[in-house]
Design an enzyme around this catalytic site. Structure first.
Site, PDB file in Angstrom:
ATOM      1  N   LYS A 127     -13.408  -0.801 -26.234  1.00 28.58           N
ATOM      2  CA  LYS A 127     -14.093  -1.997 -26.740  1.00 28.58           C
ATOM      3  C   LYS A 127     -15.436  -2.216 -26.070  1.00 28.58           C
ATOM      4  O   LYS A 127     -16.421  -2.497 -26.752  1.00 28.58           O
ATOM      5  CB  LYS A 127     -13.213  -3.240 -26.563  1.00 28.58           C
ATOM      6  CG  LYS A 127     -11.969  -3.260 -27.404  1.00 28.58           C
ATOM      7  CD  LYS A 127     -11.204  -4.561 -27.283  1.00 28.58           C
ATOM      8  CE  LYS A 127     -10.877  -4.986 -25.885  1.00 28.58           C
ATOM      9  NZ  LYS A 127      -9.983  -4.096 -25.127  1.00 28.58           N
TER      10      LYS A 127
ATOM     11  N   ARG B  34      -0.818  -4.978 -18.438  1.00 31.58           N
ATOM     12  CA  ARG B  34      -1.855  -5.479 -19.341  1.00 31.58           C
ATOM     13  C   ARG B  34      -1.584  -5.041 -20.780  1.00 31.58           C
ATOM     14  O   ARG B  34      -1.804  -5.817 -21.718  1.00 31.58           O
ATOM     15  CB  ARG B  34      -3.239  -5.010 -18.883  1.00 31.58           C
ATOM     16  CG  ARG B  34      -3.690  -5.829 -17.697  1.00 31.58           C
ATOM     17  CD  ARG B  34      -4.917  -5.378 -16.945  1.00 31.58           C
ATOM     18  NE  ARG B  34      -6.018  -4.851 -17.663  1.00 31.58           N
ATOM     19  CZ  ARG B  34      -6.818  -3.899 -17.171  1.00 31.58           C
ATOM     20  NH1 ARG B  34      -6.575  -3.364 -15.985  1.00 31.58           N
ATOM     21  NH2 ARG B  34      -7.860  -3.483 -17.844  1.00 31.58           N
TER      22      ARG B  34
ATOM     23  N   ARG C 233     -12.379   0.818  -9.554  1.00 30.36           N
ATOM     24  CA  ARG C 233     -11.900  -0.493 -10.004  1.00 30.36           C
ATOM     25  C   ARG C 233     -10.477  -0.710  -9.502  1.00 30.36           C
ATOM     26  O   ARG C 233      -9.529  -0.108  -9.985  1.00 30.36           O
ATOM     27  CB  ARG C 233     -11.966  -0.590 -11.529  1.00 30.36           C
ATOM     28  CG  ARG C 233     -13.409  -0.704 -11.997  1.00 30.36           C
ATOM     29  CD  ARG C 233     -13.549  -0.751 -13.465  1.00 30.36           C
ATOM     30  NE  ARG C 233     -12.877  -1.910 -14.053  1.00 30.36           N
ATOM     31  CZ  ARG C 233     -13.165  -2.364 -15.253  1.00 30.36           C
ATOM     32  NH1 ARG C 233     -14.094  -1.802 -15.983  1.00 30.36           N
ATOM     33  NH2 ARG C 233     -12.515  -3.398 -15.731  1.00 30.36           N
TER      34      ARG C 233
ATOM     35  N   ARG D   1     -10.959   5.881 -15.452  1.00 35.01           N
ATOM     36  CA  ARG D   1     -12.023   4.909 -15.212  1.00 35.01           C
ATOM     37  C   ARG D   1     -11.874   4.285 -13.821  1.00 35.01           C
ATOM     38  O   ARG D   1     -12.863   4.054 -13.121  1.00 35.01           O
ATOM     39  CB  ARG D   1     -12.007   3.820 -16.284  1.00 35.01           C
ATOM     40  CG  ARG D   1     -13.115   2.788 -16.094  1.00 35.01           C
ATOM     41  CD  ARG D   1     -13.121   1.749 -17.172  1.00 35.01           C
ATOM     42  NE  ARG D   1     -12.085   0.750 -16.945  1.00 35.01           N
ATOM     43  CZ  ARG D   1     -11.850  -0.283 -17.733  1.00 35.01           C
ATOM     44  NH1 ARG D   1     -12.548  -0.449 -18.838  1.00 35.01           N
ATOM     45  NH2 ARG D   1     -10.905  -1.158 -17.445  1.00 35.01           N
TER      46      ARG D   1
ATOM     47  N   ARG E  85      -7.658 -14.102 -27.223  1.00 28.66           N
ATOM     48  CA  ARG E  85      -6.530 -13.230 -26.868  1.00 28.66           C
ATOM     49  C   ARG E  85      -5.185 -13.843 -27.239  1.00 28.66           C
ATOM     50  O   ARG E  85      -4.175 -13.161 -27.163  1.00 28.66           O
ATOM     51  CB  ARG E  85      -6.545 -12.921 -25.373  1.00 28.66           C
ATOM     52  CG  ARG E  85      -7.635 -11.954 -25.002  1.00 28.66           C
ATOM     53  CD  ARG E  85      -7.511 -11.558 -23.561  1.00 28.66           C
ATOM     54  NE  ARG E  85      -8.348 -10.407 -23.290  1.00 28.66           N
ATOM     55  CZ  ARG E  85      -8.619  -9.964 -22.088  1.00 28.66           C
ATOM     56  NH1 ARG E  85      -8.114 -10.567 -21.039  1.00 28.66           N
ATOM     57  NH2 ARG E  85      -9.382  -8.916 -21.916  1.00 28.66           N
TER      58      ARG E  85
END
Length: 190
Positions: free
Chosen positions: A11, A142, A131, A125, A86
């Site tokens: 996204k 998630r 991260r 990622r 969401r």
């Protein structure tokens, strides 16, 4: 425009490309949250506690941030919301915000992706971008929260005649071209 899709579906990457092609800002709640966390603002500290567990930040905080962002001048000619709404409650809140401004959504784009592909993308990622919020248990949580709370929004928007689905698996340029073709079919073009 609203952009839906599971974490890791691409996204953020596609939002930037759509934004550039259509000349509208891409508004990411994730970026807003991360900026507040990095700045250790009171909102950031509150948001971080939820984000570290893979949970969503409460609607009251998120809605206020989105409302403020949509009121800014660069969003007057259109915008792309990435990461909001969401939940069904946020859908209704967004509808109220837009109606109060004399606006409505033109399209809701859902980028779809296989869960295992998404897990691998996010783990990669996490390594590349250092991260800390992208550990495998948090990623899987998630995805579970997305399936429970956000996936049903696609059906809601489909019932409203706004939903356009595009497969997010493949080369970035290929996915972008699929998206732009789907948006053009829906009446949105550069």
């Amino acid at each position: 425009m609203v952009l839906l899709g599971p974490p890791g579906a691409g996204k953020g990457t596609q939002a930037a490309r759509i934004s550039q092609r259509l000349g509208i800002p891409a508004i990411s709640t994730g970026d807003i949250f991360r900026a507040n966390v990095a700045g250790a603002t009171p909102l950031g500290v509150q948001a971080k506690a939820y984000m570290d567990k893979g949970e969503y930040v409460p609607d009251s905080v998120t809605n206020a941030m989105v409302k403020d962002r949509l009121s800014q001048e660069d969003a007057a000619q259109g915008f792309l919301l990435d990461g909001y709404p969401r939940t069904e409650a946020q859908v209704h809140e967004l509808d109220k915000m837009l109606a109060a401004a004399g606006l409505k959504l033109d399209v809701v784009l859902e980028i779809t992706a296989d869960a295992e592909v998404v897990v691998q993308r996010l783990l990669k990622r996490a390594t590349e971008q250092n991260r800390a919020d992208d550990t495998e248990p948090v990623i899987r949580r998630r995805l579970q929260v997305y399936a429970e709370q956000t996936e049903p929004l696609a059906a809601l928007y489909q019932d409203k005649g706004l939903l356009v689905r595009v497969d997010g698996i493949g080369e970035i340029d290929e996915v972008t071209e699929r998206i732009m073709a789907a948006l053009a079919q829906a009446g949105l073009s550069a």
